[in-house]
Design a protein around this motif. Structure first.
Motif, mmCIF file in Angstrom:
data_model
loop_
_atom_site.group_PDB
_atom_site.id
_atom_site.type_symbol
_atom_site.label_atom_id
_atom_site.label_comp_id
_atom_site.label_asym_id
_atom_site.label_seq_id
_atom_site.Cartn_x
_atom_site.Cartn_y
_atom_site.Cartn_z
ATOM 1 N N LEU A 1 -17.909 -52.527 7.374
ATOM 2 C CA LEU A 1 -18.500 -51.277 6.813
ATOM 3 C C LEU A 1 -19.705 -51.711 5.624
ATOM 4 N N TYR A 2 -20.820 -50.740 6.109
ATOM 5 C CA TYR A 2 -22.077 -51.206 5.037
ATOM 6 C C TYR A 2 -22.358 -50.014 4.450
ATOM 7 N N THR A 3 -22.647 -50.218 3.190
ATOM 8 C CA THR A 3 -23.147 -48.880 2.126
ATOM 9 C C THR A 3 -24.485 -48.862 1.558
ATOM 10 N N GLY A 4 -25.215 -48.126 1.776
ATOM 11 C CA GLY A 4 -26.494 -48.242 1.325
ATOM 12 C C GLY A 4 -27.008 -46.798 0.647
ATOM 13 N N TYR A 5 -28.197 -46.744 0.101
ATOM 14 C CA TYR A 5 -28.816 -45.529 -0.399
ATOM 15 C C TYR A 5 -30.228 -45.534 0.152
ATOM 16 N N THR A 6 -30.694 -44.121 0.244
ATOM 17 C CA THR A 6 -32.024 -43.812 0.977
ATOM 18 C C THR A 6 -32.484 -42.340 0.359
ATOM 19 N N SER A 7 -33.680 -42.183 0.551
ATOM 20 C CA SER A 7 -34.189 -40.886 0.215
ATOM 21 C C SER A 7 -34.334 -40.028 1.813
ATOM 22 N N LYS B 1 -30.807 -56.806 7.030
ATOM 23 C CA LYS B 1 -30.290 -57.994 7.727
ATOM 24 C C LYS B 1 -28.849 -57.832 8.337
ATOM 25 N N TYR B 2 -28.106 -57.295 7.366
ATOM 26 C CA TYR B 2 -26.639 -56.954 7.672
ATOM 27 C C TYR B 2 -26.288 -56.481 8.872
ATOM 28 N N THR B 3 -27.130 -55.066 9.080
ATOM 29 C CA THR B 3 -26.789 -54.471 10.501
ATOM 30 C C THR B 3 -27.645 -54.803 11.527
ATOM 31 N N ARG B 4 -28.616 -55.746 11.478
ATOM 32 C CA ARG B 4 -29.209 -56.321 12.507
ATOM 33 C C ARG B 4 -28.378 -57.514 12.960
ATOM 34 N N ALA B 5 -27.613 -58.073 12.063
ATOM 35 C CA ALA B 5 -26.730 -59.062 12.602
ATOM 36 C C ALA B 5 -25.356 -58.400 13.028
ATOM 37 N N LYS B 6 -24.835 -57.318 12.474
ATOM 38 C CA LYS B 6 -23.610 -56.854 12.797
ATOM 39 C C LYS B 6 -23.711 -55.816 13.995
#
Length: 97
Positions: A14-20, A36-41
């Protein structure tokens, strides 16, 4: 408007982030750019997102979620309202549709 989100990667992490801009950011994750995380995973799907009125609130929620256990994150994915019930300033957030 700002968004704090949890996505599932192809390796089931699971990856957590924020954005507009949630649509743009999800497309970036799908393409494997700017993370980098979602590119790798690898991106699997958007699980849940929360809407807040300020960048600061979105960042605070991201930080809060990142500190949670995987088990707790999975529970939030199943029932997002549980997270809002835990927050002191829950009036600053709402669950995205």
């Amino acid at each position: 408007m700002y968004f704090t989100y949890i996505i599932r990667c192809k390796d089931n992490s699971l990856y957590t982030g924020y954005t507009s801009d949630i649509k743009r950011r999800i497309e970036e994750h799908k393409k494997g750019i700017n993370s980098k995380y979602t590119r790798a995973k690898g991106f699997e799907k958007l699980e849940v997102y929360f809407i807040s009125n300020t960048r600061s609130n979105a960042m605070k929620l991201e930080s809060y979620i990142k500190k949670l256990s995987r088990k707790k994150k999975l529970l939030i994915i199943e029932t997002p309202e549980l997270l809002l019930d835990e927050l002191e300033n829950k009036k600053h957030y709402r669950v995205g549709i």
